[in-house]
Write an enzyme that holds these catalytic residues in place. Structure first.
Site, short mmCIF file in Angstrom:
data_model
loop_
_atom_site.label_atom_id
_atom_site.label_comp_id
_atom_site.label_asym_id
_atom_site.label_seq_id
_atom_site.Cartn_x
_atom_site.Cartn_y
_atom_site.Cartn_z
N THR A 72 0.78 -1.39 -0.13
CA THR A 72 -0.09 0.09 -0.14
C THR A 72 0.90 1.11 -0.06
OG1 THR A 72 0.01 -0.06 2.61
CG2 THR A 72 -1.76 -1.07 1.17
N TYR A 90 -15.30 -8.36 9.98
CA TYR A 90 -14.29 -8.92 9.60
C TYR A 90 -14.95 -10.52 9.29
CZ TYR A 90 -9.85 -11.51 9.41
OH TYR A 90 -8.67 -12.38 9.10
N LYS A 96 -15.21 -12.48 5.60
CA LYS A 96 -14.46 -13.62 5.42
C LYS A 96 -15.59 -14.68 5.01
CE LYS A 96 -10.16 -12.32 5.87
NZ LYS A 96 -9.31 -12.23 4.90
N1 LIG Z 1 -2.53 -13.32 11.04
C1 LIG Z 1 -3.46 -14.00 11.21
O1 LIG Z 1 -3.76 -14.59 12.35
C2 LIG Z 1 -4.73 -14.06 10.16
C3 LIG Z 1 -5.71 -15.28 10.52
C4 LIG Z 1 -6.47 -15.54 9.42
C5 LIG Z 1 -6.65 -14.76 8.29
N2 LIG Z 1 -5.80 -13.97 7.85
C6 LIG Z 1 -5.84 -13.39 7.04
O2 LIG Z 1 -4.37 -13.59 6.03
C7 LIG Z 1 -4.22 -12.42 5.19
C8 LIG Z 1 -2.73 -11.74 5.59
O3 LIG Z 1 -2.83 -11.46 7.00
P1 LIG Z 1 -1.41 -11.29 7.65
O4 LIG Z 1 -1.73 -11.32 9.01
O5 LIG Z 1 -0.31 -11.68 6.91
O6 LIG Z 1 -1.69 -9.47 7.62
P2 LIG Z 1 -0.50 -8.54 7.67
O7 LIG Z 1 0.86 -8.80 8.45
O8 LIG Z 1 -0.95 -7.30 8.28
O9 LIG Z 1 -0.16 -8.15 6.30
C9 LIG Z 1 -1.09 -7.50 5.51
C10 LIG Z 1 -0.73 -7.28 4.06
O10 LIG Z 1 -1.85 -6.62 3.32
C11 LIG Z 1 -1.53 -5.31 2.79
N3 LIG Z 1 -2.59 -4.43 3.02
C12 LIG Z 1 -3.12 -3.91 4.18
N4 LIG Z 1 -3.96 -3.06 3.94
C13 LIG Z 1 -4.39 -2.78 2.62
C14 LIG Z 1 -5.12 -2.25 1.88
N5 LIG Z 1 -5.80 -1.24 2.27
N6 LIG Z 1 -5.26 -2.58 0.57
C15 LIG Z 1 -4.27 -3.38 0.15
N7 LIG Z 1 -3.35 -4.23 0.75
C16 LIG Z 1 -3.40 -4.01 2.04
C17 LIG Z 1 -0.32 -4.83 3.49
O11 LIG Z 1 0.46 -3.80 2.77
P3 LIG Z 1 1.28 -3.01 3.69
O12 LIG Z 1 2.49 -3.44 4.02
O13 LIG Z 1 1.62 -1.87 2.62
O14 LIG Z 1 0.57 -2.21 4.44
C18 LIG Z 1 0.25 -6.15 3.90
O15 LIG Z 1 0.87 -6.43 3.02
C19 LIG Z 1 -5.44 -11.40 5.48
O16 LIG Z 1 -6.38 -11.55 4.66
C20 LIG Z 1 -5.96 -11.86 6.89
O17 LIG Z 1 -7.39 -11.47 6.96
C21 LIG Z 1 -4.76 -13.68 8.95
#
Ligand SMILES: NC(=O)c1ccc[n+]([C@@H]2O[C@H](COP(=O)([O-])OP(=O)(O)OC[C@H]3O[C@@H](n4cnc5c(N)ncnc54)[C@H](OP(=O)(O)O)[C@@H]3O)[C@@H](O)[C@H]2O)c1
Length: 250
Positions: A39, A156, A160
């Protein structure tokens, strides 16, 4: 039998950190050419300018911000220049928790825009290319909160569950074109997103409730995604793989 993405182009949204970065790194190691998003325009510029020599021509970062204040149209237009995208990982996602009577409409607009509308717009666009090439693997990163839910996750969870619905319908429609669409639903993964929602103490408590006895690493999730995104997946369409260490079954 081994994974081989040589000659394939893979799009991973939200690949600057967390789960998306891990998937991107693994796809790179397995031979894919990558289109990655983040982003922050400055960070994107820096990531592109500091790519190691061996990644030149194989990795390109593109700015893409999907929340309600931004129009995704320029990113979608950028995708049109690729006449081949073999793999699409809709990973970018956000979460903001709140009691239902304190939720902000703005949070609804942002979370739905990033977690649900963006995958819809991306799949709508790349389905054309994948159909033309009679090949595609799409993996949407959902969540255990697209299977179960808990307090304060109303928006959220809605996003999902919606993403799983999108996965099912599109999978049924595209499978005849050799485009297999599935979702992976992680449990609690050690990433910035989790650290922004849960305290250290809450994470420690949660780990005791997970049958596997720990929170997930990004590797735990990426390995499932890689299989579904690969040509070794030749017959799975419309499934949701819950990668949660057994958490939702307890
Ligand atoms: N972490 C968990 O426990 C967990 C559990 C279940 C599902 N998930 C899902 O897994 C996916 C990745 O999660 P994560 O934990 O790896 O997240 P994260 O560490 O917060 O990384 C999020 C990524 O998405 C990008 N992003 C954030 N806001 C955005 C926006 N407004 N538009 C486009 N891109 C955006 C960020 O880019 P920037 O670096 O530029 O901000 C980053 O590359 C998500 O869909 C989340 O819902 C995560």
């Amino acid at each position: 039998m081994h994974f081989d993405f040589n000659g394939q182009i893979a799009l991973v949204t939200g690949a600057t950190r967390g789960i998306g970065k891990q998937i991107a790194d693994d796809l790179y190691d397995l031979g894919a050419q990558l289109i990655l998003t983040g982003t922050n325009p400055d960070q994107i510029q820096e990531l592109n300018s500091k790519l190691p020599k061996e990644k030149h021509g194989r990795v390109e970062y593109i700015h893409a911000k999907f929340d309600s204040t931004e129009s995704p149209s320029s990113f979608i237009n950028t995708l049109r220049k690729f006449n081949k995208i073999d793999v699409c990982i809709n990973n970018a996602g956000i979460n903001r928790i709140n009691n239902i009577d304190e939720t902000l409409v703005n949070d609804w607009d942002d979370i739905i825009a990033v977690n649900l509308k963006a995958p819809f717009l991306i799949i709508r666009e790349i389905a054309k290319t994948m159909k033309k090439n009679n090949y595609g693997r799409i993996v949407n990163i959902a969540s255990i909160f697209g299977v179960v839910s808990r307090a304060k996750r109303s928006i959220y969870t809605t996003s999902k569950f919606g993403l799983r619905g999108l996965t099912l319908s599109v999978a049924n429609e595209l499978a005849r074109h050799n485009i297999l669409v599935n979702s992976v639903s992680p449990g609690f993964v050690l990433t910035e997103l989790t650290r922004s929602i849960l305290s250290k103490k809450e994470m420690e408590e949660l780990a005791t409730q997970v049958p596997v006895g720990r929170l997930a690493t990004t590797d735990d999730i990426s390995s499932v995604v890689i299989f579904l995104a690969s040509s070794l997946n030749s017959y799975i369409a419309g499934q949701n793989v819950v990668a949660d260490g057994g958490f939702v079954n307890v």
